[in-house]
Write an enzyme that holds these catalytic residues in place. Structure first.
Site, PDB file in Angstrom:
ATOM      1  N   ALA A 138      -3.950  -6.252   9.570  1.00  0.00           N
ATOM      2  CA  ALA A 138      -3.475  -6.204  10.985  1.00  0.00           C
ATOM      3  C   ALA A 138      -4.518  -7.190  12.030  1.00  0.00           C
ATOM      4  O   ALA A 138      -4.198  -7.695  12.985  1.00  0.00           O
ATOM      5  CB  ALA A 138      -3.304  -4.949  11.586  1.00  0.00           C
ATOM      6  N   ALA A 139      -5.907  -7.219  11.561  1.00  0.00           N
ATOM      7  CA  ALA A 139      -6.712  -7.537  12.547  1.00  0.00           C
ATOM      8  C   ALA A 139      -6.872  -9.037  12.430  1.00  0.00           C
ATOM      9  O   ALA A 139      -6.589  -9.685  11.436  1.00  0.00           O
ATOM     10  CB  ALA A 139      -8.194  -6.807  12.246  1.00  0.00           C
ATOM     11  N   PRO A 140      -7.013  -9.581  13.787  1.00  0.00           N
ATOM     12  CA  PRO A 140      -7.345  -9.119  15.051  1.00  0.00           C
ATOM     13  C   PRO A 140      -6.260  -8.773  15.724  1.00  0.00           C
ATOM     14  O   PRO A 140      -6.397  -8.456  17.216  1.00  0.00           O
ATOM     15  CB  PRO A 140      -8.271 -10.203  15.647  1.00  0.00           C
ATOM     16  CG  PRO A 140      -7.527 -11.542  15.114  1.00  0.00           C
ATOM     17  CD  PRO A 140      -7.143 -11.165  13.621  1.00  0.00           C
ATOM     18  N   GLY A 141      -5.006  -8.849  15.334  1.00  0.00           N
ATOM     19  CA  GLY A 141      -3.817  -8.049  15.863  1.00  0.00           C
ATOM     20  C   GLY A 141      -2.700  -8.783  16.701  1.00  0.00           C
ATOM     21  O   GLY A 141      -2.276  -8.206  17.524  1.00  0.00           O
ATOM     22  N   LYS A 143      -0.432 -10.469  15.616  1.00  0.00           N
ATOM     23  CA  LYS A 143       1.282 -10.244  15.106  1.00  0.00           C
ATOM     24  C   LYS A 143       1.239  -8.652  15.262  1.00  0.00           C
ATOM     25  O   LYS A 143       2.515  -8.289  15.814  1.00  0.00           O
ATOM     26  CB  LYS A 143       1.015 -10.385  13.692  1.00  0.00           C
ATOM     27  CG  LYS A 143       1.092 -12.038  13.365  1.00  0.00           C
ATOM     28  CD  LYS A 143       1.256 -12.235  11.827  1.00  0.00           C
ATOM     29  CE  LYS A 143       0.847 -13.614  11.478  1.00  0.00           C
ATOM     30  NZ  LYS A 143      -0.651 -13.944  11.714  1.00  0.00           N
ATOM     31  N   ASP A 188      -8.247   0.041   2.630  1.00  0.00           N
ATOM     32  CA  ASP A 188      -7.877  -0.964   1.503  1.00  0.00           C
ATOM     33  C   ASP A 188      -6.296  -0.965   1.336  1.00  0.00           C
ATOM     34  O   ASP A 188      -5.844   0.091   0.757  1.00  0.00           O
ATOM     35  CB  ASP A 188      -8.739  -0.700   0.135  1.00  0.00           C
ATOM     36  CG  ASP A 188      -7.952  -1.936  -0.955  1.00  0.00           C
ATOM     37  OD1 ASP A 188      -7.281  -2.667  -0.478  1.00  0.00           O
ATOM     38  OD2 ASP A 188      -8.528  -1.557  -2.171  1.00  0.00           O
ATOM     39  N   ASP A 205       0.481 -10.017   6.079  1.00  0.00           N
ATOM     40  CA  ASP A 205      -0.226 -11.203   6.564  1.00  0.00           C
ATOM     41  C   ASP A 205      -1.481 -11.007   5.658  1.00  0.00           C
ATOM     42  O   ASP A 205      -2.636 -10.643   6.302  1.00  0.00           O
ATOM     43  CB  ASP A 205      -0.362 -11.022   8.116  1.00  0.00           C
ATOM     44  CG  ASP A 205      -0.779 -12.450   8.801  1.00  0.00           C
ATOM     45  OD1 ASP A 205      -0.306 -13.595   8.014  1.00  0.00           O
ATOM     46  OD2 ASP A 205      -1.386 -12.641   9.501  1.00  0.00           O
ATOM     47  N   CYS A 258      -1.710 -17.982   5.523  1.00  0.00           N
ATOM     48  CA  CYS A 258      -1.987 -19.543   6.111  1.00  0.00           C
ATOM     49  C   CYS A 258      -2.852 -20.474   5.042  1.00  0.00           C
ATOM     50  O   CYS A 258      -3.496 -21.270   5.434  1.00  0.00           O
ATOM     51  CB  CYS A 258      -2.822 -19.183   7.379  1.00  0.00           C
ATOM     52  SG  CYS A 258      -4.176 -18.698   7.069  1.00  0.00           S
TER      53      CYS A 258
HETATM   54  C1  LIG Z   1      -4.806 -13.260   7.850  1.00  0.00           C
HETATM   55  S1  LIG Z   1      -5.693 -11.879   8.272  1.00  0.00           S
HETATM   56  C2  LIG Z   1      -4.735 -10.740   9.405  1.00  0.00           C
HETATM   57  C3  LIG Z   1      -4.435 -11.728  10.745  1.00  0.00           C
HETATM   58  C4  LIG Z   1      -3.577 -10.777  11.569  1.00  0.00           C
HETATM   59  N1  LIG Z   1      -2.212 -10.439  10.711  1.00  0.00           N
HETATM   60  C5  LIG Z   1      -3.136 -11.086  12.767  1.00  0.00           C
HETATM   61  O1  LIG Z   1      -2.055 -11.673  13.250  1.00  0.00           O
HETATM   62  O2  LIG Z   1      -4.094 -11.071  13.756  1.00  0.00           O
HETATM   63  C6  LIG Z   1      -6.195 -10.838   7.094  1.00  0.00           C
HETATM   64  C7  LIG Z   1      -6.758  -9.774   7.274  1.00  0.00           C
HETATM   65  O3  LIG Z   1      -6.669  -8.804   6.007  1.00  0.00           O
HETATM   66  C8  LIG Z   1      -7.938  -7.875   6.091  1.00  0.00           C
HETATM   67  N2  LIG Z   1      -8.052  -7.464   4.699  1.00  0.00           N
HETATM   68  C9  LIG Z   1      -8.652  -8.270   3.728  1.00  0.00           C
HETATM   69  N3  LIG Z   1      -8.665  -7.370   2.715  1.00  0.00           N
HETATM   70  C10 LIG Z   1      -7.867  -6.554   2.702  1.00  0.00           C
HETATM   71  C11 LIG Z   1      -7.459  -5.071   2.190  1.00  0.00           C
HETATM   72  N4  LIG Z   1      -7.834  -4.955   0.955  1.00  0.00           N
HETATM   73  N5  LIG Z   1      -6.912  -4.128   2.882  1.00  0.00           N
HETATM   74  C12 LIG Z   1      -6.505  -4.284   4.188  1.00  0.00           C
HETATM   75  N6  LIG Z   1      -7.039  -5.440   4.992  1.00  0.00           N
HETATM   76  C13 LIG Z   1      -7.725  -6.352   4.315  1.00  0.00           C
HETATM   77  C14 LIG Z   1      -8.884  -8.947   6.639  1.00  0.00           C
HETATM   78  O4  LIG Z   1     -10.159  -8.030   7.224  1.00  0.00           O
HETATM   79  C15 LIG Z   1      -8.326  -9.696   7.601  1.00  0.00           C
HETATM   80  O5  LIG Z   1      -8.456  -9.059   9.027  1.00  0.00           O
END
Ligand SMILES: C[S@@+](CC[C@H](N)C(=O)[O-])C[C@H]1O[C@@H](n2cnc3c(N)ncnc32)[C@H](O)[C@@H]1O
Length: 499
Positions: A138-141, A143, A188, A205, A258
């Protein structure tokens, strides 16, 4: 021109990746051009041009026309994005390089900056109030906030991410935008506890090689390659598999990246679809007004089922955007689900209701806070507010539920900045309107100032909510001397160059 040959490019855009480097880094996609997409040269050229800034308005606080008028006052041209018309709020494009975060209206949570193509997944997630939703990465959020507002800022949205610092950034965005229906977790996503489910909608995402963001991050070019994509694909498969498990029968999962790499896109989706043996289907997608391409069905010697063409690709040269990939999957109603887990208790301690009443009394808020929201105590520091029907699961243990609004472990207790933005519109006393120079030169810079007697008319000494043009921005202390001490948070002071 022979495949792999480099045409001459006489001019380079300053700061962008040189044409040959870009063509080298992405050259392995050359065979897709002519097959699923047109214009290789246009594709590479587009990745070297600056990308327009895009933001969306926070519905309930402002609208597109009002924000456009504010921007026009600052001499900033803006245009609504027609193909994002169904997304929450109004999406506006602004000139490349515009720093939205440095403006008072951004600090007041009237808008959120988010790349145009990144706003598409939420538009395609088929959201409706009442659904239980999981945002797995979700981060940085950006969406997360869009989903939360599409749900009417009610109900239950779980926002999970692996990275602690990124969850903090996510919570900051939710606080600024007044979101109260989100619980954050740090886990995770590939091992997310099934006790949290089931969910009606899940957004994956996924973390990816981010090739579609090259216009914003030209430095990425040296890191690209098939090895990186193959590495990412393992994690992406695990995330999508877990989402399938957590989805309720009949529910939907949106998988997005992306990046251009088929290894991270169609191949991931194809493998998970095959594992589900008909219990999961890919939904065809349409986006009126936006040039899109089909999913790739032949790659690296592998032929995928023709249905994979139903995935959506957004190529940067078609709409002058970043690159993006989206697939929407629906779980069959006869597929196995997971049982609902235990809910997390969100409760006040015996004295806490009194804190809420005292705060409402101080600011002249008529409707009891405890009736408007599900107020609860998560920490010794103070109290949080969530939507009344917010019902997160007990597992996994959350990082936070709702919005931290009242610090009660200090004397005197203090309304937080997020609390001021959320409750400020209801305050009938202890509110002080500042004009633009005072806001810009003092309040947002944490400097002391002396408001006029007219500005202090609704205030006695003590804590006050500071507003500009009627929009709350935060909290200050009005001293008996007549001086106003800014309590604007240091971490929000990216907003100091008010316009
Ligand atoms: C593409 S970004 C998400 C962007 C976010 N959806 C937004 O709209 O702001 C991918 C995110 O996945 C997180 N991430 C990476 N591996 C992960 C895992 N195994 N479980 C959960 N989150 C993970 C990363 O820290 C990163 O914040």
């Amino acid at each position: 021109m022979a495949p792999g040959a480099q045409p001459e490019r006489p001019q380079m855009v300053q700061g962008s990746v040189p044409w040959p480097d870009l063509a080298d880094a992405l050259g392995r996609y050359r065979p897709l051009f002519g097959e699923v997409v047109d214009d290789w040269d246009g594709f590479i050229d587009s990745l070297r041009g600056p990308l327009a800034t895009c933001l969306w308005t926070r519905s309930g606080r402002t609208d597109g026309a009002a924000l456009q008028a504010l921007l026009a006052e600052q001499g900033v041209p803006s245009t609504p994005v027609p193909w994002l018309a169904g997304a929450p709020g109004t999406a506006l494009t602004l000139p490349p390089g515009f720093k939205a975060g440095q403006h008072w209206w951004y600090c007041a949570g009237l808008a959120h900056a988010q790349e145009a193509v990144s706003q598409l997944p939420v538009l395609l997630l088929d959201l409706a109030p009442g659904q239980r939703v999981l945002d797995l990465c979700a981060a940085p959020g950006g969406k997360t906030a869009q989903i939360a507002l599409s749900l009417g800022n009610r109900g239950t949205l779980l926002a999970n991410d692996f990275a602690m610092d990124r969850i903090a950034a996510l919570q900051g965005n939710l606080d600024r935008l007044g979101v109260v229906n989100v619980t954050t977790t740090r886990w995770d996503g590939g091992n997310f506890p099934v006790a949290a489910g089931p969910f009606d909608r899940i957004l994956v995402d996924a973390p990816c090689s981010s090739e579609g963001t090259l216009r914003r991050n030209p430095g990425l070019v040296s890191k690209l390659g098939p090895e990186r994509s193959t590495r990412m694909a393992g994690r992406q498969r695990a995330l999508l598999r877990k989402a399938v498990k957590l989805c309720r029968p009949g529910g939907r999962i949106l998988y997005s990246t992306c990046t251009f790499a088929p290894e991270e896109n169609e191949l991931v989706v194809a493998d998970v679809l095959a594992e589900q043996d008909g219990r999961l289907r890919l939904l065809p997608l349409t986006l009126p007004g936006l040039g899109t391409g089909p999913g790739v069905t032949h790659w690296a010697g592998r032929t995928l089922p023709q249905t994979l063409a139903g995935c959506l690709r957004i190529w940067p040269h078609h709409n002058d955007t970043g690159g993006f990939f989206i697939a929407v999957l629906e779980k069959d109603t006869a597929a196995p689900g997971v049982p609902a887990g235990e809910p997390l208790p969100l409760e006040l301690e015996p004295d806490d209701a009194a804190w809420c009443h005292a705060l409402a009394e101080h600011y002249g808020i008529a409707e009891p806070i405890t009736e408007q929201f599900r107020a609860h105590r998560q920490t010794r520091r103070g109290l949080h507010l969530a939507a009344r029907d917010h019902a997160p699961p007990a597992a996994p243990l959350p990082e936070g539920s709702g919005l931290f609004f009242h610090r009660t472990n200090i004397r005197p207790p203090k309304l937080t900045t997020a609390g001021a933005l959320l409750l400020g519109p209801q305050a009938t006393r202890q509110v002080l309107d500042l004009d633009a120079p005072d806001l810009r030169d003092a309040y947002l810079r944490r400097q002391t100032l002396t408001p006029t007697a007219a500005q202090r008319a609704y205030c006695r000494p003590g804590q006050v909510i500071v507003r500009h043009r009627g929009f709350p921005l935060g909290v200050a202390v009005l001293h008996r001397s007549g001086e106003l001490e800014s309590l604007f948070p240091r971490k929000w002071s990216g907003c100091t160059a008010a316009g």
